[in-house]
Design a protein around this motif. Structure first.
Motif, PDB file in Angstrom:
ATOM      1  N   VAL A  51      16.207  25.732  42.280  1.00  0.00           N
ATOM      2  CA  VAL A  51      15.316  25.716  41.124  1.00  0.00           C
ATOM      3  C   VAL A  51      14.221  24.733  41.514  1.00  0.00           C
ATOM      4  N   GLY A  52      13.203  25.243  42.173  1.00  0.00           N
ATOM      5  CA  GLY A  52      12.146  24.399  42.710  1.00  0.00           C
ATOM      6  C   GLY A  52      10.932  24.349  41.807  1.00  0.00           C
ATOM      7  N   ARG A  53      10.290  23.203  41.786  1.00  0.00           N
ATOM      8  CA  ARG A  53       9.054  22.994  41.037  1.00  0.00           C
ATOM      9  C   ARG A  53       8.121  22.109  41.849  1.00  0.00           C
ATOM     10  N   ARG A  54       6.876  22.106  41.469  1.00  0.00           N
ATOM     11  CA  ARG A  54       5.853  21.213  42.011  1.00  0.00           C
ATOM     12  C   ARG A  54       5.690  21.295  43.535  1.00  0.00           C
ATOM     13  N   PRO A  55       5.414  22.453  44.089  1.00  0.00           N
ATOM     14  CA  PRO A  55       5.184  22.505  45.538  1.00  0.00           C
ATOM     15  C   PRO A  55       3.918  21.727  45.903  1.00  0.00           C
ATOM     16  N   ALA A  56       3.954  21.088  47.044  1.00  0.00           N
ATOM     17  CA  ALA A  56       2.808  20.311  47.511  1.00  0.00           C
ATOM     18  C   ALA A  56       2.698  20.444  49.020  1.00  0.00           C
ATOM     19  N   ALA A  57       1.501  20.235  49.523  1.00  0.00           N
ATOM     20  CA  ALA A  57       1.266  20.286  50.968  1.00  0.00           C
ATOM     21  C   ALA A  57       0.294  19.181  51.340  1.00  0.00           C
ATOM     22  N   GLY A  58       0.467  18.678  52.528  1.00  0.00           N
ATOM     23  CA  GLY A  58      -0.423  17.651  53.029  1.00  0.00           C
ATOM     24  C   GLY A  58      -0.013  17.266  54.439  1.00  0.00           C
ATOM     25  N   ALA A  59      -0.748  16.342  55.021  1.00  0.00           N
ATOM     26  CA  ALA A  59      -0.443  15.884  56.372  1.00  0.00           C
ATOM     27  C   ALA A  59      -0.374  14.357  56.378  1.00  0.00           C
ATOM     28  N   PRO A  60       0.624  13.786  55.693  1.00  0.00           N
ATOM     29  CA  PRO A  60       0.687  12.334  55.567  1.00  0.00           C
ATOM     30  C   PRO A  60       0.960  11.592  56.875  1.00  0.00           C
ATOM     31  N   ASP A  61       1.550  12.269  57.851  1.00  0.00           N
ATOM     32  CA  ASP A  61       1.865  11.587  59.109  1.00  0.00           C
ATOM     33  C   ASP A  61       0.765  11.758  60.161  1.00  0.00           C
ATOM     34  N   ALA A  62      -0.315  12.454  59.807  1.00  0.00           N
ATOM     35  CA  ALA A  62      -1.480  12.617  60.682  1.00  0.00           C
ATOM     36  C   ALA A  62      -1.132  13.183  62.051  1.00  0.00           C
ATOM     37  N   ASP A  63      -0.146  14.095  62.100  1.00  0.00           N
ATOM     38  CA  ASP A  63       0.213  14.704  63.387  1.00  0.00           C
ATOM     39  C   ASP A  63      -0.499  16.038  63.617  1.00  0.00           C
ATOM     40  N   GLY A  64      -1.386  16.415  62.692  1.00  0.00           N
ATOM     41  CA  GLY A  64      -2.149  17.641  62.849  1.00  0.00           C
ATOM     42  C   GLY A  64      -1.484  18.874  62.284  1.00  0.00           C
ATOM     43  N   THR A  65      -0.272  18.730  61.740  1.00  0.00           N
ATOM     44  CA  THR A  65       0.407  19.866  61.123  1.00  0.00           C
ATOM     45  C   THR A  65       0.571  19.611  59.622  1.00  0.00           C
ATOM     46  N   MET A  66       0.639  20.697  58.865  1.00  0.00           N
ATOM     47  CA  MET A  66       0.798  20.600  57.428  1.00  0.00           C
ATOM     48  C   MET A  66       2.273  20.438  57.081  1.00  0.00           C
ATOM     49  N   ASP A  67       2.571  19.483  56.232  1.00  0.00           N
ATOM     50  CA  ASP A  67       3.929  19.259  55.755  1.00  0.00           C
ATOM     51  C   ASP A  67       4.044  19.778  54.325  1.00  0.00           C
ATOM     52  N   HIS A  68       5.262  20.151  53.927  1.00  0.00           N
ATOM     53  CA  HIS A  68       5.494  20.721  52.598  1.00  0.00           C
ATOM     54  C   HIS A  68       6.534  19.904  51.848  1.00  0.00           C
ATOM     55  N   ALA A  69       6.414  19.904  50.541  1.00  0.00           N
ATOM     56  CA  ALA A  69       7.418  19.274  49.689  1.00  0.00           C
ATOM     57  C   ALA A  69       7.560  20.121  48.431  1.00  0.00           C
ATOM     58  N   VAL A  70       8.798  20.237  47.939  1.00  0.00           N
ATOM     59  CA  VAL A  70       9.074  20.941  46.688  1.00  0.00           C
ATOM     60  C   VAL A  70       9.966  20.038  45.859  1.00  0.00           C
ATOM     61  N   GLY A  71       9.551  19.795  44.625  1.00  0.00           N
ATOM     62  CA  GLY A  71      10.359  18.968  43.738  1.00  0.00           C
ATOM     63  C   GLY A  71      11.461  19.783  43.101  1.00  0.00           C
ATOM     64  N   PRO A  72      12.670  19.229  43.023  1.00  0.00           N
ATOM     65  CA  PRO A  72      13.766  19.961  42.402  1.00  0.00           C
ATOM     66  C   PRO A  72      13.708  19.861  40.878  1.00  0.00           C
ATOM     67  N   HIS A  73      14.136  20.894  40.222  1.00  0.00           N
ATOM     68  CA  HIS A  73      14.286  20.872  38.771  1.00  0.00           C
ATOM     69  C   HIS A  73      15.756  20.565  38.515  1.00  0.00           C
ATOM     70  N   PRO A  74      16.060  19.665  37.590  1.00  0.00           N
ATOM     71  CA  PRO A  74      17.470  19.342  37.333  1.00  0.00           C
ATOM     72  C   PRO A  74      18.277  20.583  36.962  1.00  0.00           C
ATOM     73  N   THR A  75      19.432  20.717  37.550  1.00  0.00           N
ATOM     74  CA  THR A  75      20.310  21.859  37.260  1.00  0.00           C
ATOM     75  C   THR A  75      21.237  21.510  36.099  1.00  0.00           C
ATOM     76  N   PRO A  76      21.192  22.293  35.030  1.00  0.00           N
ATOM     77  CA  PRO A  76      22.073  21.984  33.903  1.00  0.00           C
ATOM     78  C   PRO A  76      23.527  22.314  34.234  1.00  0.00           C
ATOM     79  N   PRO A  77      24.454  21.721  33.484  1.00  0.00           N
ATOM     80  CA  PRO A  77      25.871  22.008  33.738  1.00  0.00           C
ATOM     81  C   PRO A  77      26.222  23.455  33.459  1.00  0.00           C
TER      82      PRO A  77
END
Length: 90
Positions: free
Chosen positions: A64-90
């Motif tokens: 259950v993914g939310r808030r996808p983001a992309a950037g190159a914070p490590d300056a290695d010339g490649t794009m990095d990705h991050a996806v924030g998790p949505h809390p899973t209910p019981p």
């Protein structure tokens, strides 16, 4: 569903990272709560190719993914990705 469009590689074409998942369970819900993330690569000819299978460990399981983001914070010339998790209910 949330998505982000950005080049995965330095070809100038916008690719798509799509993250899915329902935000809550419903009584009698016939569909799966978690959904697989999908990565689409723009082939530059007006079409997208599903390249999810080779995208890495995160893409092998549903989430259950939310808030996808992309950037190159490590300056290695490649794009990095991050996806924030949505809390899973019981």
């Amino acid at each position: 569903m949330e998505h982000i469009a950005h080049p995965l590689v330095a070809d100038g074409h916008l690719d798509l990272l799509v993250t899915n998942g329902h935000i809550r369970r419903e009584p009698g819900q016939p569909y799966v709560y978690e959904n697989p993330p999908i990565l689409w690569r723009n082939n530059g000819k007006g079409r997208f190719e599903n390249v999810t299978a080779g995208a890495g460990a995160y893409f092998r399981n549903p989430h259950v993914g939310r808030r996808p983001a992309a950037g190159a914070p490590d300056a290695d010339g490649t794009m990095d990705h991050a996806v924030g998790p949505h809390p899973t209910p019981p």
